[in-house]
Design a protein around this motif. Structure first.
Motif, PDB file in Angstrom:
ATOM      1  N   SER A  22      54.983  57.076  43.649  1.00  0.00           N
ATOM      2  CA  SER A  22      54.113  57.656  42.631  1.00  0.00           C
ATOM      3  C   SER A  22      54.896  58.795  41.980  1.00  0.00           C
ATOM      4  O   SER A  22      55.539  59.571  42.701  1.00  0.00           O
ATOM      5  N   ILE A  23      54.874  58.859  40.655  1.00  0.00           N
ATOM      6  CA  ILE A  23      55.652  59.898  39.956  1.00  0.00           C
ATOM      7  C   ILE A  23      54.696  60.683  39.060  1.00  0.00           C
ATOM      8  O   ILE A  23      53.974  60.082  38.255  1.00  0.00           O
ATOM      9  N   TRP A  24      54.724  62.002  39.182  1.00  0.00           N
ATOM     10  CA  TRP A  24      53.796  62.835  38.416  1.00  0.00           C
ATOM     11  C   TRP A  24      54.585  63.792  37.533  1.00  0.00           C
ATOM     12  O   TRP A  24      55.341  64.641  38.021  1.00  0.00           O
ATOM     13  N   SER A  25      54.387  63.634  36.225  1.00  0.00           N
ATOM     14  CA  SER A  25      55.031  64.523  35.252  1.00  0.00           C
ATOM     15  C   SER A  25      54.333  64.327  33.922  1.00  0.00           C
ATOM     16  O   SER A  25      53.916  63.202  33.602  1.00  0.00           O
ATOM     17  N   ASP A  26      54.227  65.393  33.144  1.00  0.00           N
ATOM     18  CA  ASP A  26      53.667  65.217  31.809  1.00  0.00           C
ATOM     19  C   ASP A  26      54.742  64.787  30.823  1.00  0.00           C
ATOM     20  O   ASP A  26      54.473  64.569  29.648  1.00  0.00           O
ATOM     21  N   ILE A  31      52.833  55.821  37.665  1.00  0.00           N
ATOM     22  CA  ILE A  31      53.117  57.062  36.946  1.00  0.00           C
ATOM     23  C   ILE A  31      51.798  57.788  36.691  1.00  0.00           C
ATOM     24  O   ILE A  31      50.873  57.226  36.080  1.00  0.00           O
ATOM     25  N   ASN A  32      51.709  59.005  37.153  1.00  0.00           N
ATOM     26  CA  ASN A  32      50.491  59.823  37.040  1.00  0.00           C
ATOM     27  C   ASN A  32      49.254  59.089  37.544  1.00  0.00           C
ATOM     28  O   ASN A  32      48.156  59.215  36.989  1.00  0.00           O
ATOM     29  N   CYS A  33      49.435  58.285  38.539  1.00  0.00           N
ATOM     30  CA  CYS A  33      48.319  57.593  39.187  1.00  0.00           C
ATOM     31  C   CYS A  33      48.844  57.085  40.527  1.00  0.00           C
ATOM     32  O   CYS A  33      50.030  57.267  40.831  1.00  0.00           O
ATOM     33  N   THR A  34      47.980  56.507  41.313  1.00  0.00           N
ATOM     34  CA  THR A  34      48.456  56.017  42.616  1.00  0.00           C
ATOM     35  C   THR A  34      47.518  54.954  43.154  1.00  0.00           C
ATOM     36  O   THR A  34      46.358  54.855  42.715  1.00  0.00           O
ATOM     37  N   LEU A  84      42.596  48.626  33.001  1.00  0.00           N
ATOM     38  CA  LEU A  84      43.052  50.021  33.083  1.00  0.00           C
ATOM     39  C   LEU A  84      43.401  50.437  31.667  1.00  0.00           C
ATOM     40  O   LEU A  84      43.874  49.612  30.878  1.00  0.00           O
ATOM     41  N   ARG A  85      43.181  51.694  31.335  1.00  0.00           N
ATOM     42  CA  ARG A  85      43.604  52.170  30.021  1.00  0.00           C
ATOM     43  C   ARG A  85      45.077  52.513  30.135  1.00  0.00           C
ATOM     44  O   ARG A  85      45.441  53.593  30.584  1.00  0.00           O
ATOM     45  N   VAL A 102      51.533  52.544  33.966  1.00  0.00           N
ATOM     46  CA  VAL A 102      51.565  53.691  33.062  1.00  0.00           C
ATOM     47  C   VAL A 102      50.208  53.835  32.366  1.00  0.00           C
ATOM     48  O   VAL A 102      49.965  53.219  31.333  1.00  0.00           O
ATOM     49  N   PRO A 103      49.320  54.613  32.967  1.00  0.00           N
ATOM     50  CA  PRO A 103      48.060  54.857  32.256  1.00  0.00           C
ATOM     51  C   PRO A 103      48.315  55.772  31.063  1.00  0.00           C
ATOM     52  O   PRO A 103      49.283  56.537  31.081  1.00  0.00           O
TER      53      PRO A 103
END
Ligand code: NDP
Length: 808
Positions: free
Chosen positions: A428-432, A451-454, A655-656, A804-805
């Motif tokens: 899982s990767i979190w970054s804006d 990405i930004n979710c899990t 999913l969006r 990738v949401p």
């Protein structure tokens, strides 16, 4: 408690889900029997085992314990059902599967409660995640059953499949296994985990309800050492699909080695959860909750390693601790609970033991002040800091609500830490910064990247591992191939030979005799200049470490030349060179295509010489040999063409956002070439592997290696970077064994004997590398259907799904 107190604490009231319907359902059926041929049958030994509720430790019911004879009966039922089920038109199978999906929805609440009672997971999760996903899997695969005849026309079902599932997602794992198998026309014998058989038995009732033909699905409950073992070893089972621990996966790989059974393994994980300093930390905290406390952390792809950029560590951990204080742990049937019970007291004790060991190794543990229920198998959510990357806690799959936190400074360090594991299931990767996230995603060795979710799953997006997390995919189109074989494999080797002869006869004999004359005229007077090929490692010819050479003779005993006799050290050097060339995978596909075209161009310039070499080594006619060279040229063109066309896809899960399914290179592939077709066999395997970005260590045809060693100069003049193709001549059997045992080789392809195939599969279990072997069966290399195409490309790639949401 006064109104004011309630207002102050905002404590939840209990919101219990009624269990009476489910308990009555259990009561009315116990003891539960085996489900064979659409009948409930007593186990032959009349043995039963107890199943209990992990939240209360109280017994729920007695369940039949199958032994080998019961498994025999189930396999026989599945075998009998296979001819007619596999011939049922896709539309017919789609109707049955649609009915299964509908009936699962009709019984959704009962299934959700049963699952909570039996497994200890919260009703919130079984009701909102497990059961809806189960229905979705059957709907999605009903669609593939409908489309199989047009979209997978060249494939056939494998036959009777044995499926073994774990206890952490009992019904969902059943759906992941049964839905694609049925859709593709296979019949099934499934063994649920001993702890959690109830939802599978309710599913068996649904099978009866929808009138699925008898024998298509058989469910044998029981123990690993009896039912599980018998299923894995059964000679009439054509494929084993397993989800569970890596150790058991490894032992199944060994047991099935050489049997010709197809195998897919979904194993353990130690997935990284990477947080960069520009991430939205409140979302991150909710993400962590879903990553490691979903299903009490008993999730193969749980985000169990929190990797945080150093400058935000304190801020994130204090937010996380505050959130942990609010997690509610208790009765799984209370709808307000976040965390339910673990599967068993043994699992709880094992988790406690690993945490204690981590603390002894220097980690600091933090747990919220909320209290776990006194009875039942509960363990509090736990955060461990001060953990070193090599420690037990950072390396072992704990399979519980335990998170270990580590820090990094740069993106490169994050990737290094993330990949510092023998597993490769998810990340899982979190970054804006989406540029950063999409740059990191392909560099993490894992089958799913969020990405930004899990922990997002969908039937359309394949799920499965890299490295010791296993191989094969479940879901998506790629998952279907696990239950299919190419249609040509049903034809006999005789048909292949006939086709070979027909092609040979089609050659223009006049052209060939002219070429023969030219060749003879130019080689008449002088003795040939000695040409002794060495090994080809890192773009250079290298002397074999052994200092020995092997003499290569023609079929009539003439000495044709000598090649180096490679050994373990040469393989080690070749593997090292192949790893050094890994940038080959990240270069452009266009560039790889250009190089393959160029290789063909350079081979064409020496086609006569290559044909003569084949004649000399094999004693075949010149016409035949020349034809082999022409097909080799065409094959190089095919893979040059495929290089930039065997692409991934963009899935549309509910999913969006989008899910990008990338086809990635596997890494270093060891290739043992067939005896026959010394040039074509060699290029048919090397070309797809390098086209997809892999680097290779190749063992040429043992009796006729000179066609491969003659290619050294072609490689040098075709811009193939050093280390992409490495060639080690010598004894194919012992060298391929070394490749299969090598921990830095990611896959082995072997085209030799049945015994050799078996020992490759056995040796591969050391690091669970992917294997592709021929079990000693001939392949018609001249034929485009058997000798090239998607089967080869699939073996040369693994699919990574990047979720990738989007949206503000
Ligand atoms: P196992 O891998 O032992 O069991 C999974 C399934 O395989 C069960 O149905 C089990 O039967 C069966 N099985 C076990 N051994 C054999 C065998 N030799 N031949 C055939 N079938 C066999 O997992 P456990 O339930 O013992 O859990 C142990 C650990 O495995 C967990 O703590 C966790 O780390 C990991 N695990 C990983 C999962 C994943 O999804 N990746 C899922 C579950 C566990 P039975 O139930 O009768 O033992």
């Amino acid at each position: 408690m006064s109104v004011m107190d309630i207002f102050e604490t905002m404590e939840y009231g209990p919101a219990p889900e009624a269990s009476s319907l489910a308990l009555n359902w259990i009561q009315a059926r116990q003891p539960f029997q085996l489900f064979i041929n659409n009948q409930w049958v007593k186990p032959l030994q009349e043995q039963y085992f107890e199943s209990s509720n992990p939240a209360t430790s109280k017994a729920l019911t007695q369940i039949a314990s199958a032994d080998a004879a019961d498994v025999d009966a189930a396999v026989a039922a599945a075998r009998q059902a296979f001819p007619s089920w596999s011939k049922t038109p896709g539309h017919g199978r789609a109707r049955y599967m649609y009915a299964l999906a509908r009936h699962i929805q009709k019984h959704a609440r009962l299934l959700a409660v049963l699952e909570s009672l039996d497994n200890g997971k919260t009703i919130r999760e079984t009701r909102d995640i497990d059961i809806p996903l189960v229905a979705r899997h059957f709907y999605y695969h009903a669609g593939w059953a409908q489309l199989m005849e047009s979209e997978l026309a060249d494939y056939q079902p494998v036959g009777v499949v044995g499926q073994i599932i774990p206890w952490n997602f009992p019904l969902l794992m059943l759906a992941w296994k049964i839905a694609p198998a049925l859709a593709m026309g296979n019949t099934v014998v499934l063994k649920p985990a001993r702890y959690t058989s109830l939802s599978a038995l309710k599913f068996a009732e649904i099978v009866q309800e929808v009138g699925l033909p008898a024998g298509v699905i058989n469910i044998v409950t029981g123990e690993a050492s009896k039912a599980g073992d018998a299923l894995v070893k059964h000679p009439d089972v054509n494929k084993i699909a397993f989800t569970g621990s890596t150790d058991v996966g490894r032992s199944i790989r060994r047991t099935t080695a050489g049997s010709g059974k197809k195998l897919s393994l979904e194993l353990g994980g130690k997935s990284p959860f990477i947080v960069f300093d520009d991430a939205d930390l409140d979302s991150v905290v909710e993400g962590v909750v879903d990553a490691i406390w979903f299903n009490q952390g008993q999730v193969c792809c749980a985000g169990s390693r929190l990797l945080v950029q150093e400058n935000i560590t304190d801020r994130l951990l204090s937010k996380l601790r505050a959130r942990m204080e609010n997690l509610r742990i208790g009765d799984p049937l209370d709808k307000t609970m976040d965390i339910g019970a673990l599967i068993s007291p043994a699992q709880r004790d094992e988790i406690a033991h690993l945490v204690a060991q981590g603390i002894a190794e220097g980690a600091e543990a933090w747990q919220p002040s909320s209290i776990c229920p006194a009875s039942g198998s509960f363990f509090p959510p736990t955060l461990l800091t001060n953990v070193s990357p090599a420690s037990t806690l950072a390396q072992i799959e704990i399979f519980g609500p335990v998170l270990v936190a580590m820090t990094f400074r740069t993106p490169a360090e994050a990737i290094e830490l993330a990949n510092n594991t023998r597993y490769g299931l998810a990340a899982s990767i979190w970054s804006d910064n989406i540029n950063l996230a999409l740059d990191i995603a392909p560099k993490v060795k894992a089958g799913s990247v969020w990405i930004n979710c899990t922990n997002l799953f969908d039937a359309s997006c394949g799920f499965g591992g890299y490295r010791e997390s296993g191989y094969g995919r479940e879901g998506g189109k790629e998952g279907l191939y696990e239950y299919l074989k190419p249609a040509w494999q049903s034809n006999t080797a005789k048909a292949s030979l006939k086709a070979d002869n027909a092609q040979e006869e089609a050659m223009d004999v006049q052209d060939v005799s002219i070429l023969n004359e030219i060749q003879e005229a130019t080689t008449e007077a002088l003795p040939a200049i000695d040409r002794t090929p060495k090994l080809f490692i890192d773009g250079k010819q290298a002397r074999p470490d052994s200092g020995y050479s092997l003499t290569i003779t023609s079929v009539d005993g003439r000495v044709l030349g000598e090649v180096g006799e490679g050994n373990r050290k040469d393989i080690r050097n070749a593997v090292e060179a192949a790893h050094k060339a890994s940038a080959w995978a990240t270069g452009s596909a266009h560039n790889r295509a250009q190089i393959l075209f160029y290789l063909a161009e350079n081979l064409a310039a020496r086609e006569v010489e290559f044909a003569h070499r084949i004649v000399a080594q094999t004693g075949r006619s010149y016409a035949d040999a020349f034809h082999e060279v022409q097909v080799s040229l065409s094959r190089l063109f095919s893979y040059a063409a495929w290089t930039d066309k065997y692409e991934g896809s963009v899935h549309r899960p509910p999913l969006r956002g989008v899910t990008l399914a990338l086809k990635e290179a596997i890494g270093v592939i060891g290739i043992a070439c067939p005896d026959e077709y010394p040039l074509l066999g060699f290029l048919s395997l090397v070309a797809p592997a390098i086209a997809m970005g892999n680097t290779v260590v190749v063992l040429p045809s043992p009796g006729a290696p000179l066609s491969a060693t003659d290619c050294y100069q072609l490689f040098e003049t075709s811009d193939i970077p050093a280390g992409v193709i490495n060639i080690v001549t010598g004894d194919r059997e012992s060298l391929s064994q070394i490749l299969a045992e090598h921990h830095d080789v990611n896959a082995v392809w072997y085209f030799g004997s049945a015994a050799g195939s078996k020992s490759i599969e056995l040796a591969s279990s050391s690091n669970m590398k992917r294997t592709w072997v021929n079990y000693g069966h001939a392949r018609h290399w001249l034929d485009r259907v058997q000798g090239e195409g998607e089967e080869f490309l699939r073996e040369a790639t693994q699919v990574k799904n990047i979720w990738v949401p989007f949206g503000e």
